[in-house]
Design a protein around this motif. Structure first.
Motif, PDB file in Angstrom:
ATOM      1  N   GLY A 125      -0.808  -0.617   3.206  1.00  9.36           N
ATOM      2  CA  GLY A 125       0.381  -0.460   2.363  1.00  9.36           C
ATOM      3  C   GLY A 125       0.065  -0.279   0.887  1.00  9.36           C
ATOM      4  N   GLN A 126       1.107   0.138   0.171  1.00 11.28           N
ATOM      5  CA  GLN A 126       1.021   0.256  -1.286  1.00 11.28           C
ATOM      6  C   GLN A 126       2.272  -0.429  -1.849  1.00 11.28           C
ATOM      7  OE1 GLN A 126       1.619   4.255  -3.134  1.00 11.28           O
ATOM      8  NE2 GLN A 126      -0.371   3.866  -4.062  1.00 11.28           N
ATOM      9  N   ASN A 161      10.615   0.994  11.453  1.00 14.91           N
ATOM     10  CA  ASN A 161      10.592   2.307  12.124  1.00 14.91           C
ATOM     11  C   ASN A 161       9.819   3.349  11.307  1.00 14.91           C
ATOM     12  OD1 ASN A 161      12.307   1.266  14.162  1.00 14.91           O
ATOM     13  ND2 ASN A 161      14.051   1.587  12.775  1.00 14.91           N
ATOM     14  N   GLY A 162       8.673   2.963  10.805  1.00 18.57           N
ATOM     15  CA  GLY A 162       7.826   3.906  10.080  1.00 18.57           C
ATOM     16  C   GLY A 162       8.108   3.956   8.588  1.00 18.57           C
ATOM     17  N   GLU A 163       9.198   3.302   8.154  1.00 20.03           N
ATOM     18  CA  GLU A 163       9.483   3.301   6.708  1.00 20.03           C
ATOM     19  C   GLU A 163       9.145   1.915   6.155  1.00 20.03           C
ATOM     20  OE1 GLU A 163      13.115   3.888   3.539  1.00 20.03           O
ATOM     21  OE2 GLU A 163      13.550   4.035   5.682  1.00 20.03           O
ATOM     22  N   VAL A 164       8.371   1.900   5.066  1.00 17.06           N
ATOM     23  CA  VAL A 164       7.957   0.603   4.512  1.00 17.06           C
ATOM     24  C   VAL A 164       8.962   0.160   3.449  1.00 17.06           C
ATOM     25  CG1 VAL A 164       6.153  -0.630   3.258  1.00 17.06           C
ATOM     26  CG2 VAL A 164       5.521   1.020   5.024  1.00 17.06           C
ATOM     27  N   GLY A 191       0.244  -3.726  -5.782  1.00 12.88           N
ATOM     28  CA  GLY A 191      -1.050  -3.369  -5.160  1.00 12.88           C
ATOM     29  C   GLY A 191      -1.140  -1.866  -4.938  1.00 12.88           C
ATOM     30  N   THR A 192      -2.265  -1.247  -5.366  1.00 16.69           N
ATOM     31  CA  THR A 192      -2.345   0.214  -5.243  1.00 16.69           C
ATOM     32  C   THR A 192      -2.722   0.667  -3.828  1.00 16.69           C
ATOM     33  OG1 THR A 192      -4.665   0.358  -5.856  1.00 16.69           O
ATOM     34  CG2 THR A 192      -3.086   0.442  -7.657  1.00 16.69           C
ATOM     35  N   GLU A 193      -3.396  -0.209  -3.068  1.00 22.15           N
ATOM     36  CA  GLU A 193      -3.830   0.195  -1.721  1.00 22.15           C
ATOM     37  C   GLU A 193      -4.134  -1.051  -0.896  1.00 22.15           C
ATOM     38  OE1 GLU A 193      -7.524   2.334  -2.316  1.00 22.15           O
ATOM     39  OE2 GLU A 193      -8.590   0.457  -2.625  1.00 22.15           O
ATOM     40  N   ARG A 194      -4.243  -0.841   0.402  1.00 22.15           N
ATOM     41  CA  ARG A 194      -4.628  -1.896   1.355  1.00 22.15           C
ATOM     42  C   ARG A 194      -3.773  -3.160   1.228  1.00 22.15           C
ATOM     43  NH1 ARG A 194     -11.083  -1.463   0.694  1.00 22.15           N
ATOM     44  NH2 ARG A 194     -11.112   0.767   0.558  1.00 22.15           N
ATOM     45  N   VAL A 195      -2.500  -2.980   1.007  1.00 22.86           N
ATOM     46  CA  VAL A 195      -1.598  -4.140   0.952  1.00 22.86           C
ATOM     47  C   VAL A 195      -1.103  -4.407   2.384  1.00 22.86           C
ATOM     48  CG1 VAL A 195       0.519  -5.076  -0.053  1.00 22.86           C
ATOM     49  CG2 VAL A 195      -0.903  -3.492  -1.390  1.00 22.86           C
ATOM     50  N   LYS A 196      -1.007  -5.703   2.730  1.00 22.76           N
ATOM     51  CA  LYS A 196      -0.563  -6.078   4.078  1.00 22.76           C
ATOM     52  C   LYS A 196       0.854  -5.575   4.344  1.00 22.76           C
ATOM     53  CE  LYS A 196      -2.555 -10.526   4.529  1.00 22.76           C
ATOM     54  NZ  LYS A 196      -2.248 -11.921   4.327  1.00 22.76           N
ATOM     55  N   VAL A 197       1.047  -5.006   5.529  1.00 22.01           N
ATOM     56  CA  VAL A 197       2.397  -4.591   5.935  1.00 22.01           C
ATOM     57  C   VAL A 197       2.723  -5.342   7.228  1.00 22.01           C
ATOM     58  CG1 VAL A 197       3.842  -2.646   6.642  1.00 22.01           C
ATOM     59  CG2 VAL A 197       2.085  -2.311   4.888  1.00 22.01           C
ATOM     60  N   TYR A 198       3.905  -5.961   7.257  1.00 19.83           N
ATOM     61  CA  TYR A 198       4.330  -6.742   8.432  1.00 19.83           C
ATOM     62  C   TYR A 198       5.241  -5.894   9.304  1.00 19.83           C
ATOM     63  CZ  TYR A 198       2.482 -10.775   5.906  1.00 19.83           C
ATOM     64  OH  TYR A 198       1.646 -11.644   5.245  1.00 19.83           O
ATOM     65  N   ASN A 199       5.347  -6.295  10.593  1.00 23.09           N
ATOM     66  CA  ASN A 199       6.337  -5.632  11.439  1.00 23.09           C
ATOM     67  C   ASN A 199       7.650  -6.428  11.393  1.00 23.09           C
ATOM     68  OD1 ASN A 199       6.030  -7.832  13.112  1.00 23.09           O
ATOM     69  ND2 ASN A 199       4.760  -6.746  14.618  1.00 23.09           N
TER      70      ASN A 199
END
Ligand code: SF4
Length: 313
Positions: free
Chosen positions: A125-126, A61-64, A107-115
């Protein structure tokens, strides 16, 4: 000496989820000669074994959150945040951190985020450990190991780390407007090379230094300085800064020396030679014809020569 955090798997520790280390990057050997490296694996620190099931970033819900990859039910976010907090408490004199491309922890940037269904949702992601490091210390220079293969990014990371180290050193003393102005006077040409707008902005800020609350002034100053040097300097900016520095020699060097140094700066501008060539010539001329102000300028030698960073930009 510079103190840098570094993902343990980059410097040979077999701590990755698969039980091995990352491929050896020879550049890290030269870094180890000039810096104290604090190798740390946050996933091992929070008690995950080696080898282990990989973890991943999951959007809820928008929170990683950082979760296990098979069921996405175990949540490691808080543990990674605690690991970052205690790492920074143990290393208050840290000047930068070399992290690991693509890692859900480092990872500082562009890390994969799953649903929540387990599908890739986005790549913005970070890592959970880095996010907390930067929440606590937002100006800490960080860079992914992969991005450090780019010579300009690598050079810029070390510039930022050395500036940040000097800034932390200064903070140990009682800060006054005068100390801030003296500190900044050494960085003028470095900032000019990166960003002329920021150069003018910092100049304006410090011109009113005596009229502003010192805590407010300090916070604004360091934010402006670190953001001015956030990105690698462009060839045009470096050329401009070198021409300004060269101006200090106009009354002392011969016509032949003038022609040589100007040609060398121009050869850099047109991409014929790397930055080290005109900078070496300027350093040599200032050795022969010393100038007290230029001697203080960080731009002339922002990091140890052993790193050879100006050879490839
Ligand atoms: S990327 Fe970070 S968490 Fe993963 S093995 Fe390397 S140091 Fe450990």
């Amino acid at each position: 000496m510079l103190k840098l955090g570094v993902g343990a798997c980059i410097v040979g520790s077999p701590v990755r989820y698969s039980g091995d280390a990352k491929r050896h990057n020879p550049f890290m050997d030269s870094v180890a000669c000039v810096a104290e490296l604090v190798a740390f694996c946050p996933e091992v620190a929070i008690g995950l074994g080696v080898p282990r099931e990989p973890i991943r970033l999951v959007d809820e819900n928008g929170e990683v959150r950082v979760k296990d990859s098979s069921s996405q039910t175990q949540d490691f976010t808080l543990k990674l945040q605690n690991a970052a907090q205690s790492f920074l408490q143990r290393n208050t004199d840290l000047s930068g951190y070399i992290l690991v491309k693509g890692s859900p922890s480092c990872g500082t940037e562009r890390v994969k985020v799953y649903n929540e269904k387990g599908n890739v949702f986005h790549h913005k992601g970070q890592g959970g450990f880095v996010s907390e490091l930067l929440r606590i210390e937002p100006l800490l220079p960080v860079e992914d190991d992969g991005r450090l293969n780019d010579a300009r990014i690598r050079e810029n990371f070390f510039i930022r780390a050395y500036v940040y180290r000097d800034w932390k050193k200064l903070q140990r003393e009682e800060l006054t407007a005068h100390r801030l102005i003296t500190f900044y006077s050494r960085y003028k040409y470095l900032v000019m090379a990166h960003d002329t707008t920021a150069y003018k902005e910092i100049g304006r800020l410090l011109a009113d230094a005596g009229k502003v609350d010192i805590d407010v002034l300090t916070a604004q100053f360091i934010e402006l300085l670190m953001s001015a040097i956030k990105d690698p300097a462009k060839r045009s900016g470096l050329t401009n800064a070198m021409q300004h520095v060269r101006g200090y020699l106009k009354r002392t060097i011969s016509a032949i020396e003038k022609a040589d140094v100007d040609r060398s700066i121009d050869d850099y501008r047109t991409g014929l030679v790397p930055l080290v060539v005109p900078m070496k010539m300027l350093q040599h001329l200032f050795n022969v014809h010393p100038n007290e102000y230029i001697k203080t300028q960080v731009f002339m030698s922002p990091y140890p020569e052993e790193l050879r960073l100006r050879n490839s930009i």
